[in-house]
Structures are given as structure tokens and as C-alpha cells.
Design an enzyme around this catalytic site. Structure first.
Site, short mmCIF file in Angstrom:
data_model
loop_
_atom_site.label_atom_id
_atom_site.label_comp_id
_atom_site.label_asym_id
_atom_site.label_seq_id
_atom_site.Cartn_x
_atom_site.Cartn_y
_atom_site.Cartn_z
N CYS A 276 0.80 -1.23 0.00
CA CYS A 276 0.00 0.00 0.00
C CYS A 276 0.83 1.28 0.00
O CYS A 276 0.81 2.03 -0.97
CB CYS A 276 -0.92 0.00 1.22
SG CYS A 276 -2.10 -1.36 1.17
N1 LIG Z 1 -2.84 -5.89 2.08
C1 LIG Z 1 -3.25 -4.79 2.66
O1 LIG Z 1 -2.86 -4.50 3.80
C2 LIG Z 1 -4.25 -3.86 2.01
C3 LIG Z 1 -4.90 -2.90 2.79
C4 LIG Z 1 -5.82 -2.05 2.21
C5 LIG Z 1 -6.06 -2.14 0.85
N2 LIG Z 1 -5.42 -3.06 0.07
C6 LIG Z 1 -5.73 -3.12 -1.34
O2 LIG Z 1 -6.59 -4.23 -1.58
C7 LIG Z 1 -6.31 -4.81 -2.86
C8 LIG Z 1 -5.96 -6.28 -2.70
O3 LIG Z 1 -4.78 -6.38 -1.91
P1 LIG Z 1 -4.36 -7.72 -1.17
O4 LIG Z 1 -3.26 -7.35 -0.24
O5 LIG Z 1 -5.55 -8.44 -0.64
O6 LIG Z 1 -3.75 -8.55 -2.42
P2 LIG Z 1 -3.41 -10.12 -2.45
O7 LIG Z 1 -2.38 -10.28 -3.48
O8 LIG Z 1 -3.16 -10.62 -1.06
O9 LIG Z 1 -4.77 -10.78 -2.94
C9 LIG Z 1 -5.29 -10.57 -4.20
C10 LIG Z 1 -5.92 -11.87 -4.67
O10 LIG Z 1 -6.54 -11.61 -5.93
C11 LIG Z 1 -6.36 -12.75 -6.74
N3 LIG Z 1 -6.57 -12.34 -8.13
C12 LIG Z 1 -5.76 -11.60 -8.92
N4 LIG Z 1 -6.34 -11.37 -10.10
C13 LIG Z 1 -7.54 -11.98 -10.06
C14 LIG Z 1 -8.60 -12.11 -10.98
N5 LIG Z 1 -8.55 -11.53 -12.18
N6 LIG Z 1 -9.68 -12.82 -10.61
C15 LIG Z 1 -9.74 -13.41 -9.39
N7 LIG Z 1 -8.77 -13.30 -8.48
C16 LIG Z 1 -7.69 -12.61 -8.80
C17 LIG Z 1 -4.96 -13.21 -6.41
O11 LIG Z 1 -4.78 -14.58 -6.77
C18 LIG Z 1 -4.91 -12.99 -4.91
O12 LIG Z 1 -5.32 -14.12 -4.18
C19 LIG Z 1 -5.19 -3.97 -3.46
O13 LIG Z 1 -5.75 -2.97 -4.27
C20 LIG Z 1 -4.55 -3.33 -2.24
O14 LIG Z 1 -3.92 -2.11 -2.57
C21 LIG Z 1 -4.53 -3.94 0.64
#
Ligand SMILES: NC(=O)c1ccc[n+]([C@@H]2O[C@H](COP(=O)([O-])OP(=O)(O)OC[C@H]3O[C@@H](n4cnc5c(N)ncnc54)[C@H](O)[C@@H]3O)[C@@H](O)[C@H]2O)c1
Length: 458
Positions: A276
Site C-alpha cells: 500500500c
Molecule cells: N494488504 C493490505 O494490507 C491492504 C490494505 C488495504 C487495501 N489493500 C488493497 O486491496 C487490494 C488487494 O490487496 P491484497 O493485499 O488483498 O492482495 P493479495 O495479493 O493478497 O490478494 C489478491 C488476490 O486476488 C487474486 N486475483 C488476482 N487477479 C484476479 C482475478 N482476475 N480474478 C480473481 N482473483 C484474482 C490473487 O490470486 C490474490 O489471491 C489492493 O488494491 C490493495 O492495494 C490492501
């Protein structure tokens, strides 16, 4: 259609009979899916990663903040299931999109995950459905990118189906704040979309904060993360300044934070990490530049924060220098390679940058991290495969220096300091002064060469 569809979905959400879905079962999506299932909805998670889908189906969790027992219970009750098959969208009433939003090498937004997920959803979109984007992204994404893709099949957003943006604010590893008790900001395309999205989240999350539009909600998230990034940049600069002035930045912050108003502590470190803070502000910067607006704070903080791995390597070199050693050939134990305390996430971890820089200068590296058992060569530039070592006397006897880059609470800092020949602490993990402990943002007052491990002292 709109009012009837609104009433119908509203009724289903109130009765918990709506069938809800989450796309992307990662750090954000799995906790959300579990929370929705706990609220009583039959919840379907969709992910392209078969290992994650299989794990959920078998009732196990791979996210440390989500207990396996909870996943197992919800799967056994038939309230949580997972699939790789997007055709289930046809059966769902709501879908939340939680896919990654990384940066390209050029620091431009990489929208490919959102585009791919929305393409799949669009194939099965049906009248009366609510679609919510949660991935952090630039202001305008929901209306400029997602809405036209969903409308391509003929249904109209705000009329035939509902569309909203709601930023995720989860803080992995935080024992106090979780998906359930962090207020949820919601901005829909029109009042009906905002109300329905609020009703969905309201069933599972304590406080809902509606805003006027998806774009406002997108901007809220970027303000929050830009605020952190810029303040960390400021405190990193103050740390380097304190070092030069002969002051201890940790002492200064500790005293400053006793002010009960108008000050909020941020802490220096070896650089920014995670999915992030190092990334999101550049989404905003990219968008602002399209409007001819130069986002100077973001760029400046990016420069300061980007220089911290180099400042950390300089500190390690200075520490070794006191022992008349060079980086080249020295054996350095990196304590902590996850990007922050007590988690297993290594995305954008500054430890990997520090390791790459040290490796370039000829240092021999090993690491300890109770949350990351192994590190593959692919994960760090110029790197090699490594397995985590325990921090014990035999490990510490074999190294020239320990660099504390992540202050995991599982590390025994007293034992580490007692047995290590030299320590560089970038996180203020070591609370008392020792002649052989060098801190980022603080001068080394005592001469390290006078120190010997306890068992070798006369
Ligand atoms: N990790 C954090 O602390 C956090 C906090 C707030 C916001 N975010 C935001 O949330 C979003 C997700 O982050 P995250 O940390 O959960 O990512 P992550 O990589 O842990 O999880 C994303 C998941 O999406 C799946 N994926 C990717 N493309 C896909 C598709 N086309 N169809 C289905 N599944 C698909 C991946 O396999 C993965 O399991 C990002 O935009 C991030 O900036 C993350």
C-alpha cells in the site's frame, strides 16, 4: 426497474438471503469474505489461485489474521465456499472486487488485475446486482474504467445494476483493528448504490461512512495512505538530520508524542514496504499529472523514503568500520525480512532492497525471520536461495553484524545483543544503549571496539 431492483436487493440484504461474492481472496478479500459469512450471508469467494481456493474449500486459512477454525466452521455450515469459476457470478446478488493494484516499473498504475476481474464479472452481470470495487486505485477508476466495461452488455449502472467504491483499510497484524471494527467508507454511483453498499457492509461492519461519490471514496483512501507516506518521509529525513546533528531521533519522537494534541508519531526505518504505502500515492500522482497538477509532496517523500535502504547500508558500513571490517566479505545476518512487525508479507519489503545493496558490495548474507521460513533467489535482485536461521548463539557466533530491519516481537533482543558482535538497529528494537549497537537516526557515542560478547569478556 431501478426502484424495484433496489427494494428487492435491500430486502434480501436485510434478511441475509442475498448471495454475496468476493473476487480475490488475499489479505483483503479473505477477511472480508469471512466477515460477510459470519454476518449470515452465503458467501462465495472467487480466485484464480487454485491453492487459495483449495485451502478455503478444505476449511483452512492462509492469512494469519483469519483463524483456520473460523474458516472451517463457516465452510462446514455451508456459508463460505470458494471457486476459480466466474460463472457463479450469475447466481450472486453482490460482488466485491479485491484484486491487486500494483505499479508498473514506470510507476504507472497496473490496472490489469481489475480489468481482468471486471471482464469476467461483466460476462455474468445481471439486472439488480450490486458491484463494489475495493482495490485501492486512482480517483475516477470506478466511473471511468469499471462502469463502461460493465455497461458494455447493455445494462445501465445506477438503473439496472448498482455500482460503488469502498476502500479497504485492513491493517494486517493489527491486534485491535480488523475488518469488523474499522469504519467503512462507501461511495456509490447515486444514492441507491450508496445505500445498498452501506446495507451490505452494515450487516458485517460496525460503522459505515457514506460519501458523495465513488471518486470521493477513492480519494479518501489515497489521502490516508499519502498522509502516511509523506509523514514517514518527513520522519526519515528528521532521522538522518538527527544522526548528523548528534541527536537520537527515537528520544526526540518519544518526547514529542507526549503532546496530547496536534502531533502524531511516525517512525523512521529502512524504507517503505507492503502493497500500500509505497505504491498507492503514485496512483494519485499519476492521475494528478494528467490534470497538469504537480504532486510535489508525494514525489519528495518518494525520494527520501527511496534513499533509506542506502542510508541503512551506510549505517552497517559505518558499524563494521569501527570493527576495522569492510562490507566486502563480511557476514551479515538480516533480522526480519517481512515488511513490518509480526506479519509474513514481503511485498516491497525494504529488507530485500537492503540485502540486494549489501550483496552488490560483496557482503555474505543470511537471515532470520520467524514468519518467513525461506527466501527464494527470485525474490531479491541478484539474490540466492536462503532459509531462515534461528537467532541463537551458534548463528550469532558466525556473523560479523546483525541488522535489525523488522522488529518482530518474537525476537529475543536481549539475547541477540548479548551474543552478537555488532548490531545495527533500524527500528529502535534495542531499548538500552550498548557500545556495539548502532541505531538508525542516532549517533554512536560509545566506541564499539571496547565491547566483547558477555562470554568472552574478562
Ligand atoms: N494488504 C493490505 O494490507 C491492504 C490494505 C488495504 C487495501 N489493500 C488493497 O486491496 C487490494 C488487494 O490487496 P491484497 O493485499 O488483498 O492482495 P493479495 O495479493 O493478497 O490478494 C489478491 C488476490 O486476488 C487474486 N486475483 C488476482 N487477479 C484476479 C482475478 N482476475 N480474478 C480473481 N482473483 C484474482 C490473487 O490470486 C490474490 O489471491 C489492493 O488494491 C490493495 O492495494 C490492501
Amino acid at each position: 426497474m431501478s426502484h424495484q431492483a433496489y427494494e428487492m436487493l435491500r430486502g434480501k440484504l436485510a434478511a441475509r438471503s442475498a448471495r454475496v461474492g468476493v473476487v480475490g481472496l488475499g489479505y483483503v478479500g479473505l477477511p472480508l469474505a469471512v466477515e460477510l459469512a459470519r454476518a449470515g450471508f452465503v458467501t462465495t469467494g472467487i480466485d484464480l489461485d487454485r491453492r487459495k481456493v483449495d485451502a478455503v474449500t478444505q476449511g483452512t486459512s492462509y492469512i494469519p489474521d483469519v483463524p483456520t477454525a473460523e474458516v472451517a466452521r463457516l465452510v462446514a455450515d455451508g456459508r463460505l465456499r470458494a471457486t476459480t469459476d466466474f460463472s457463479v457470478v450469475a447466481e450472486l446478488d453482490t460482488i466485491n472486487i479485491c484484486v491487486p493494484t500494483p505499479l508498473r516499473k514506470t510507476k504507472d498504475p497496473d490496472m490489469s488485475y481489475i480489468v481482468s476481474a471486471v471482464e469476467q464479472i461483466a460476462k455474468h452481470l445481471h439486472a439488480g446486482m450490486l458491484v463494489i470495487l475495493e482495490s485501492t486505485t486512482y480517483p475516477g477508476t470506478t466511473e471511468e474504467l469499471v462502469q463502461p466495461m460493465l455497461e458494455a452488455g447493455g445494462l445501465k449502472a445506477g438503473v439496472d445494476f448498482f455500482l460503488a467504491f469502498s476502500p479497504e483499510r485492513v491493517d494486517p497484524g493489527n491486534p485491535t483493528f480488523n475488518t469488523h471494527n474499522v469504519p467503512k467508507v462507501v461511495g456509490g454511483l447515486g444514492a441507491a448504490s450508496t445505500e445498498l453498499a452501506s446495507a451490505l457492509y452494515g450487516a458485517a461492519i460496525e460503522t459505515i461512512v457514506p460519501v458523495s461519490s465513488p471518486q470521493a471514496a477513492e480519494m479518501v483512501k489515497l489521502l490516508e495512505n499519502t498522509f502516511r507516506m509523506v509523514n514517514i518521509g518527513l520522519v526519515n529525513e528528521i532521522a538522518l538530520m538527527c544522526d548528523r546533528l548528534g541527536l537520537d531521533v527515537w528520544e526526540v519522537i518519544g518526547a514529542a508524542k507526549t503532546k496530547p494534541f496536534g502531533f502524531m508519531p511516525f517512525y523512521p526505518g529502512p524504507g517503505l514496504g507492503g502493497h500500500c504505502i509505497p505504491i498507492d500515492p503514485f496512483y494519485l500522482s499519476w492521475k494528478a499529472k494528467q490534470y497538469g497538477f504537480e504532486p510535489r509532496f508525494i514525489e519528495l517523500a518518494g525520494h527520501v523514503n527511496g534513499a533509506m535502504p542506502h542510508a541503512t547500508v551506510d549505517k552497517i558500513a559505518d558499524a563494521l568500520n569501527v570493527h576495522k571490517k569492510a562490507l566486502n566479505g563480511s557476514r551479515i545476518l538480516i533480522a526480519g525480512i517481512a515488511y513490518k512487525r509480526d506479519i509474513d508479507d514481503m511485498r516491497e519489503s525494504p529488507s530485500l532492497d537492503v540485502m540486494a545493496l549489501l550483496h552488490e558490495k560483496g557482503a555474505q548474507l543470511c537471515y532470520a525471520d520467524p514468519h518467513v521460513p525461506s527466501l527464494s533467489a527470485r525474490a531479491w535482485p541478484g539474490g540466492y536461495d536462503l532459509s531462515a536461521l534461528p537467532i541463537d548463539r551458534s548463528t550469532l557466533a558466525g556473523v560479523d553484524c546483525v541488522a535489525i530491519l523488522t522488529d518482530h516481537s518474537a525476537f529475543d533482543y536481549d539475547a541477540l545483543v548479548a551474543a552478537a558482535p555488532l548490531v545495527v538497529d533500524t527500528r529502535n528494537a534495542v531499548k538500552t544503549p550498548h557500545p556495539h549497537v548502532f541505531k538508525l537516526g542516532a549517533p554512536q557515542i560509545l566506541r564499539a571496539e571496547t565491547w566483547q560478547p558477555a562470554d568472552q569478556a574478562a
